[in-house]
Design a protein around this motif. Structure first.
Motif, mmCIF file in Angstrom:
data_model
loop_
_atom_site.group_PDB
_atom_site.id
_atom_site.type_symbol
_atom_site.label_atom_id
_atom_site.label_comp_id
_atom_site.label_asym_id
_atom_site.label_seq_id
_atom_site.Cartn_x
_atom_site.Cartn_y
_atom_site.Cartn_z
ATOM 1 N N GLY A 189 0.864 -1.221 -0.062
ATOM 2 C CA GLY A 189 -0.027 -0.002 0.140
ATOM 3 C C GLY A 189 0.877 1.161 0.080
ATOM 4 O O GLY A 189 1.663 1.593 -0.847
ATOM 5 N N LEU A 190 0.766 2.224 0.866
ATOM 6 C CA LEU A 190 1.509 3.380 0.970
ATOM 7 C C LEU A 190 2.758 3.010 2.226
ATOM 8 O O LEU A 190 2.513 2.719 3.302
ATOM 9 C CB LEU A 190 0.627 4.520 1.369
ATOM 10 C CG LEU A 190 1.577 5.676 1.583
ATOM 11 C CD1 LEU A 190 1.838 6.267 -0.009
ATOM 12 C CD2 LEU A 190 0.647 6.814 1.943
ATOM 13 N N VAL A 191 4.065 2.992 1.464
ATOM 14 C CA VAL A 191 5.153 2.931 2.251
ATOM 15 C C VAL A 191 5.850 4.098 2.362
ATOM 16 O O VAL A 191 6.414 4.755 1.223
ATOM 17 C CB VAL A 191 6.089 1.689 1.897
ATOM 18 C CG1 VAL A 191 7.134 1.318 2.683
ATOM 19 C CG2 VAL A 191 5.301 0.508 1.592
ATOM 20 N N LEU A 192 6.234 4.507 3.618
ATOM 21 C CA LEU A 192 6.754 5.911 3.799
ATOM 22 C C LEU A 192 8.425 5.609 3.633
ATOM 23 O O LEU A 192 9.107 5.736 4.655
ATOM 24 C CB LEU A 192 6.563 6.313 5.134
ATOM 25 C CG LEU A 192 5.017 6.605 5.320
ATOM 26 C CD1 LEU A 192 4.472 7.475 6.654
ATOM 27 C CD2 LEU A 192 4.521 7.735 4.266
ATOM 28 N N PRO A 215 -6.610 1.448 8.661
ATOM 29 C CA PRO A 215 -5.485 2.183 9.566
ATOM 30 C C PRO A 215 -4.242 1.076 9.473
ATOM 31 O O PRO A 215 -3.118 1.864 9.794
ATOM 32 C CB PRO A 215 -5.901 1.595 11.060
ATOM 33 C CG PRO A 215 -7.212 0.682 10.730
ATOM 34 C CD PRO A 215 -7.609 0.762 9.377
ATOM 35 N N PHE A 216 -4.061 -0.040 8.515
ATOM 36 C CA PHE A 216 -2.989 -0.662 8.451
ATOM 37 C C PHE A 216 -2.336 -0.435 7.149
ATOM 38 O O PHE A 216 -1.457 -1.368 6.679
ATOM 39 C CB PHE A 216 -2.958 -2.360 8.636
ATOM 40 C CG PHE A 216 -3.476 -2.786 10.030
ATOM 41 C CD1 PHE A 216 -2.911 -2.301 11.295
ATOM 42 C CD2 PHE A 216 -4.801 -3.433 10.204
ATOM 43 C CE1 PHE A 216 -3.487 -2.783 12.420
ATOM 44 C CE2 PHE A 216 -5.184 -3.741 11.436
ATOM 45 C CZ PHE A 216 -4.279 -3.439 12.315
ATOM 46 N N SER A 217 -2.831 0.409 6.372
ATOM 47 C CA SER A 217 -2.498 0.485 4.863
ATOM 48 C C SER A 217 -1.221 1.341 4.701
ATOM 49 O O SER A 217 -0.767 1.526 3.653
ATOM 50 C CB SER A 217 -3.788 1.343 4.026
ATOM 51 O OG SER A 217 -3.873 2.343 4.631
ATOM 52 N N VAL A 218 -0.922 2.116 5.811
ATOM 53 C CA VAL A 218 0.336 2.814 5.620
ATOM 54 C C VAL A 218 1.516 2.332 6.480
ATOM 55 O O VAL A 218 1.323 2.049 7.522
ATOM 56 C CB VAL A 218 0.193 4.311 5.969
ATOM 57 C CG1 VAL A 218 1.257 5.101 6.008
ATOM 58 C CG2 VAL A 218 -1.014 5.095 5.223
ATOM 59 N N GLY A 219 2.628 2.145 5.697
ATOM 60 C CA GLY A 219 3.810 1.424 6.526
ATOM 61 C C GLY A 219 5.250 1.881 6.369
ATOM 62 O O GLY A 219 5.234 2.915 5.865
ATOM 63 N N GLU A 220 6.176 1.133 6.742
ATOM 64 C CA GLU A 220 7.396 1.578 6.691
ATOM 65 C C GLU A 220 8.272 0.555 5.853
ATOM 66 O O GLU A 220 7.708 -0.516 5.965
ATOM 67 C CB GLU A 220 8.175 1.762 7.985
ATOM 68 C CG GLU A 220 7.432 2.870 9.080
ATOM 69 C CD GLU A 220 7.975 4.108 8.738
ATOM 70 O OE1 GLU A 220 8.871 4.271 8.038
ATOM 71 O OE2 GLU A 220 7.147 5.057 9.271
ATOM 72 N N PRO A 221 9.511 0.924 5.278
ATOM 73 C CA PRO A 221 10.053 0.108 4.519
ATOM 74 C C PRO A 221 10.148 -1.559 5.320
ATOM 75 O O PRO A 221 10.088 -2.494 4.364
ATOM 76 C CB PRO A 221 11.343 0.635 4.203
ATOM 77 C CG PRO A 221 10.978 1.856 3.947
ATOM 78 C CD PRO A 221 9.857 2.283 5.137
ATOM 79 N N PRO A 222 10.719 -1.523 6.488
ATOM 80 C CA PRO A 222 10.774 -2.856 7.125
ATOM 81 C C PRO A 222 9.622 -3.884 7.070
ATOM 82 O O PRO A 222 9.559 -4.927 6.987
ATOM 83 C CB PRO A 222 11.136 -2.622 8.655
ATOM 84 C CG PRO A 222 11.782 -1.227 8.459
ATOM 85 C CD PRO A 222 11.083 -0.438 7.483
ATOM 86 N N ASP A 223 8.550 -3.044 6.906
ATOM 87 C CA ASP A 223 7.055 -4.003 6.826
ATOM 88 C C ASP A 223 7.222 -4.779 5.441
ATOM 89 O O ASP A 223 6.701 -5.837 5.455
ATOM 90 C CB ASP A 223 5.970 -3.074 6.931
ATOM 91 C CG ASP A 223 5.885 -2.228 8.230
ATOM 92 O OD1 ASP A 223 6.110 -2.754 9.428
ATOM 93 O OD2 ASP A 223 5.383 -1.061 8.081
#
Ligand SMILES: NC(=O)c1ccc[n+]([C@@H]2O[C@H](COP(=O)([O-])OP(=O)(O)OC[C@H]3O[C@@H](n4cnc5c(N)ncnc54)[C@H](O)[C@@H]3O)[C@@H](O)[C@H]2O)c1
Length: 253
Positions: A189-192, A215-223
């Protein structure tokens, strides 16, 4: 014992973002990692960080859109590590100029996006697969996106390219399964990553209209690195031709 012990992994676009997080994670799990990145400064920094943490890494300056460069990447990887077990095609991304198809400047967007996201992925597979066959098998992980699962707009060119990645992944999964090669795709999804933070600012997450329901659609690269690790490792040995959405449900509900 690490989850990628004894494996050699090429991660493209690993100078930053999802690629870098994955290269570092793969190395922590025991892989010897080839950092294939077009930017020398960030590519070298990633390889140095892996080595500083006790891992083994080789930086190969690579433009994945160039067949010659990708051939060189494979040759250098094999020369240094002997074989290739894992390919994570991470180099890619959309550009801000990618707008609705009726408005988009095709000269600026089409060649760039199709070359990077689709041709780059295909070239790396084309040159790595013979080495995987030689080694008796391997795992390919390609990068698609939520936009290819639910119809992204207005990034129409990027959406088309990532749709192509899904079809291509299924095609190679079918062709090489009897030679021990699995091929899957991860659809974030959306990864910051740095790129998106730069483009949307720190409010990227809040800017997503759908965040409230997802609410789980935005994450970080390690996800995403964690999903790629599963697909790269033998833990996923029954999984091939699959697209794993890591989008907080955006493509499901
Ligand atoms: N970030 C997201 O929200 C998101 C969502 C869905 C899919 N994806 C996909 O995940 C992948 C990684 O995304 P990211 O946000 O971490 O990207 P990013 O822009 O942060 O990193 C991409 C890396 O690829 C490198 N690169 C660019 N062109 C290259 C080339 N021709 N050859 C080799 N390397 C090259 C860049 O220098 C950079 O280091 C991409 O394929 C992207 O389309 C990202």
């Amino acid at each position: 014992m690490g989850r990628l012990q004894e494996k050699v992994a090429i991660v493209t676009g690993s100078g930053q973002g999802i690629g870098r997080a994955s290269a570092e994670r793969f190395a922590r799990e025991g892989a010897r990692v080839v950092v294939a990145e077009i930017r020398e400064d960030t590519g070298r920094a990633c390889a140095a960080a892996i080595e500083a943490a006790g891992g083994e890494a080789l930086f190969v300056e690579t433009d994945v859109t160039s067949a010659d460069a990708v051939e060189g990447l494979v040759a250098q990887s094999v020369e240094r590590f002997g074989s290739i077990d894992v390919l994570f095609n991470c180099a890619g991304g959309s550009i801000p100029e990618d707008v609705a198809i009726t408005e988009v400047d095709l000269d600026a967007v089409w060649d760039h996006t199709l070359s990077l996201d689709l041709k780059g992925t295909m070239l790396c597979c084309r040159h790595v697969i013979p080495e995987m066959i030689r080694a008796g098998g391997g795992s390919i992980v390609n990068s698609t996106s939520v936009v290819a699962l639910r119809g992204g707009y207005p990034v129409h060119v990027y959406t088309a390219a990532k749709g192509g990645v899904i079809s291509f992944t299924r095609g190679i999964a079918g062709s090489y399964t009897t030679q021990g090669i699995r091929a899957n795709a991860v659809a974030p999804g959306l990864v910051l990553s740095e790129r998106l933070r730069e483009r949307f600012g720190e409010n990227a997450a809040a800017a997503m209209a759908s965040q409230e329901d997802h609410p789980f659609s935005v994450g970080e690269p390690p996800d995403i690195a964690a999903v790629a690790l599963f697909l790269a490792s033998d833990e996923s040995r029954m999984v091939t031709g699959a697209v794993i959405a890591a989008d907080g449900g955006l493509s499901a509900f």
